[in-house]
Enzyme design. Structure first.
Site, short mmCIF file in Angstrom:
data_model
loop_
_atom_site.label_atom_id
_atom_site.label_comp_id
_atom_site.label_asym_id
_atom_site.label_seq_id
_atom_site.Cartn_x
_atom_site.Cartn_y
_atom_site.Cartn_z
N GLU A 10 -59.97 36.12 -35.71
CA GLU A 10 -61.39 35.12 -34.92
C GLU A 10 -61.23 34.93 -33.74
OE1 GLU A 10 -61.78 31.47 -37.85
OE2 GLU A 10 -59.81 31.62 -37.05
N CYS A 62 -62.41 32.62 -26.05
CA CYS A 62 -60.37 32.52 -27.03
C CYS A 62 -60.25 33.29 -27.86
CB CYS A 62 -59.57 31.23 -27.77
SG CYS A 62 -58.71 31.92 -28.26
N CYS A 77 -48.37 37.61 -35.70
CA CYS A 77 -47.63 38.14 -34.46
C CYS A 77 -45.63 37.87 -34.94
CB CYS A 77 -48.30 36.28 -33.71
SG CYS A 77 -47.11 36.48 -31.71
N CYS A 84 -42.78 31.28 -33.98
CA CYS A 84 -42.35 29.90 -32.98
C CYS A 84 -43.06 29.04 -34.45
CB CYS A 84 -43.35 29.64 -32.59
SG CYS A 84 -43.58 30.70 -30.90
N CYS A 118 -46.03 27.39 -35.55
CA CYS A 118 -47.44 28.54 -35.25
C CYS A 118 -47.97 28.89 -36.33
CB CYS A 118 -47.31 29.39 -34.19
SG CYS A 118 -48.72 30.20 -33.96
N CYS A 137 -57.62 27.52 -30.90
CA CYS A 137 -57.07 28.68 -30.76
C CYS A 137 -55.93 28.52 -31.74
CB CYS A 137 -57.38 29.56 -29.49
SG CYS A 137 -57.21 28.57 -28.07
N1 SAH Z 1 -49.03 33.98 -28.50
C1 SAH Z 1 -49.33 33.55 -27.08
C2 SAH Z 1 -50.36 32.63 -26.81
C3 SAH Z 1 -51.25 32.10 -28.30
S1 SAH Z 1 -50.52 30.37 -28.49
C4 SAH Z 1 -48.66 31.92 -26.25
O1 SAH Z 1 -47.53 31.36 -27.30
O2 SAH Z 1 -48.46 31.91 -25.63
C5 SAH Z 1 -52.03 29.52 -27.97
C6 SAH Z 1 -50.82 28.84 -27.38
O3 SAH Z 1 -51.66 27.42 -29.01
C7 SAH Z 1 -49.73 28.64 -27.38
O4 SAH Z 1 -49.28 27.61 -26.32
C8 SAH Z 1 -49.15 28.19 -28.57
O5 SAH Z 1 -47.89 27.30 -28.65
C9 SAH Z 1 -50.31 27.06 -28.77
N2 SAH Z 1 -49.87 26.51 -30.69
C10 SAH Z 1 -50.05 27.33 -31.23
N3 SAH Z 1 -50.29 26.54 -32.80
C11 SAH Z 1 -50.53 25.53 -31.82
C12 SAH Z 1 -50.69 23.80 -32.93
N4 SAH Z 1 -50.51 23.68 -34.39
N5 SAH Z 1 -50.92 22.82 -31.85
C13 SAH Z 1 -51.43 22.81 -31.13
N6 SAH Z 1 -51.28 24.03 -30.42
C14 SAH Z 1 -50.85 25.11 -30.86
FE1 SF4 Z 2 -46.68 33.69 -31.69
FE2 SF4 Z 2 -48.21 31.34 -31.70
FE3 SF4 Z 2 -45.61 31.84 -30.88
FE4 SF4 Z 2 -47.64 32.06 -30.07
S1 SF4 Z 2 -46.96 30.04 -30.40
S2 SF4 Z 2 -46.19 32.90 -30.00
S3 SF4 Z 2 -48.70 32.88 -31.94
S4 SF4 Z 2 -45.59 31.94 -32.99
#
Ligand code: SAH
Ligand code: SF4
Length: 374
Positions: free
Chosen positions: A98, A119, A126, A130, A133, A357
């Site tokens: 997406e 975005c 991934c 985390c 996420c 995003c």
């Molecule tokens: N992997 C990279 C970029 C993609 S994630 C990273 O982790 O930075 C983009 C952002 O969205 C990151 O800061 C991530 O921690 C945040 N994010 C992921 N899940 C989320 C959620 N459920 N609510 C708010 N932010 C979220």
């Molecule tokens: Fe991967 Fe989500 Fe962690 Fe970003 S926040 S590194 S997309 S698992």
């Protein structure tokens, strides 16, 4: 193990001016030909080889046999809220990704003056794991190629062109491009840099490097490598914990690269490039939203001269985490404000770029189910 995908024909969107020129030289084509072809793709928005009328028929046939135009098809484009457009794209191996367009209306002016951000995704899934996420829930399927990353932006252009039939919209009308979609961009470093080079180049999409932000969960060696490249992209760090104790509970990457390694790397980047890095901090109820965390985050931000972006957590189906109350969010932000740290706290749900995003994986999977029954 993540699968590798080698398409039958590589997408033209993955070629740089240099690589395309070299490829065409093998056929005895003059040097200007590559620029002509890329102009058709990026400036004139040709959607088929036959539209490239100043190229000979045999050359067009060769191009069609050698390259795919984009390597990504639009499956579904929908406006899901007043501010967010989502493009669901299908790749050559049927993987779905997406790309999100976010329009945040500015106070007191019309929608046409919205702040517009795109975005983009860099991987299917991934590997970073985390716990909060959605993108990492099913692990990593594969890296995107440079061509697949660039294709996302061309699809945004096509969509915008269609919205404004008379004047062709330039990508330049967007304020920012953020690499904050699915995937850890620095884990797909070479394809990322190649795609951003194409995005930035005047023979490509011509989008300013200073308006492109790469967000990382903190791959220290890659941050240091990026610091050495003189490309001018901005950097955002997903911090989400101000101490190792909190951070490693929610971000496994912190075990390999704890704050004692991450913070000096961010400092190195920031000093080399002379501009503010952003620290992203999702506020998750009872996990990282204590005033102690706020105070330590404040000190880190002051030390790094960094901007802090506080993001109230967006609930993910199937995960237990919640966003704190607004009062608690404000109290957290106040600790930073009191010390004059540059800080933003976005509260409007649909307007939250990072959340919108950061959660693509689950939604993408749902779209896939929908697509399969449609
Ligand atoms: N992997 C990279 C970029 C993609 S994630 C990273 O982790 O930075 C983009 C952002 O969205 C990151 O800061 C991530 O921690 C945040 N994010 C992921 N899940 C989320 C959620 N459920 N609510 C708010 N932010 C979220
Ligand atoms: Fe991967 Fe989500 Fe962690 Fe970003 S926040 S590194 S997309 S698992």
């Amino acid at each position: 193990m993540p699968t590798k995908f080698t398409p039958a024909k590589p997408p033209l969107t993955g070629e740089t001016l240099a690589t395309l020129t070299a490829r065409l030289a093998e056929r005895g084509e003059p040097a200007f030909r590559a620029k002509q072809i890329l102009d058709w793709l990026y400036k004139k928005r040709a959607r088929s080889w036959d539209e490239m009328t100043n190229l000979s028929k045999p050359l067009r046939t060769w191009l069609a046999d050698t390259f795919d135009l984009l390597g990504a098809e639009l499956v579904l484009g929908k406006q899901s809220t007043d501010v967010t457009d989502k493009l669901l794209l299908e790749l050559g191996d049927k993987s779905l990704i997406e790309t999100v367009i976010i329009r945040v209306p500015q106070e007191g002016v019309g929608v046409e003056h919205s702040r517009k951000t795109i975005c983009i995704s860099t991987q299917v899934g991934c590997a970073m794991g985390c716990v909060f996420c959605a993108s990492g829930l099913a692990g990593l399927k594969r890296d995107l190629s440079a061509g697949e990353i660039v294709a996302q932006l061309l699809h945004v252009c096509y969509r915008e062109d269609a919205r404004t039939p008379r004047a062709r919209m330039e990508l330049a009308s967007f304020d920012n491009i953020v690499v904050m979609g699915m995937g850890e961009p620095l884990a797909n470093y070479d394809a990322l840099l190649r795609s951003l080079t194409i995005l930035n180049a005047d023979w490509g999409l011509g989008f300013g490097a200073r308006r492109i932000t790469i967000s990382t969960s903190g791959l220290v060696p890659k941050i240091l490598q990026l610091a050495e490249e003189n490309l001018g992209f901005r950097l955002a760090i997903s911090l989400h914990g101000a101490t190792d104790e909190v951070r490693e509970k929610i971000m496994p990457v912190n075990k390999a690269f704890p704050l004692a390694k991450l913070i000096p790397a961010v400092r190195a980047f920031s000093e080399k490039h002379g501009r503010m890095v952003t620290l992203e901090f999702i506020l998750i109820d009872a996990i990282n939203d204590s005033l102690d965390q706020a105070r330590i985050l404040r000190d880190i931000a002051l030390d790094l001269h960094a901007h802090v972006n506080l993001i109230p957590y967006n609930t993910v189906e199937g995960l237990p985490w919640k966003r704190p109350s607004i009062t608690r969010q404000e109290k957290f932000a106040d600790v930073l404000r009191a010390a004059r740290v540059s800080v933003t706290l976005r509260r409007e749900k649909g307007h939250d770029i990072d959340a919108a995003c950061g959660q693509l994986r689950l939604k993408t999977e749902k779209e896939r189910e929908l697509a399969s029954v449609a």
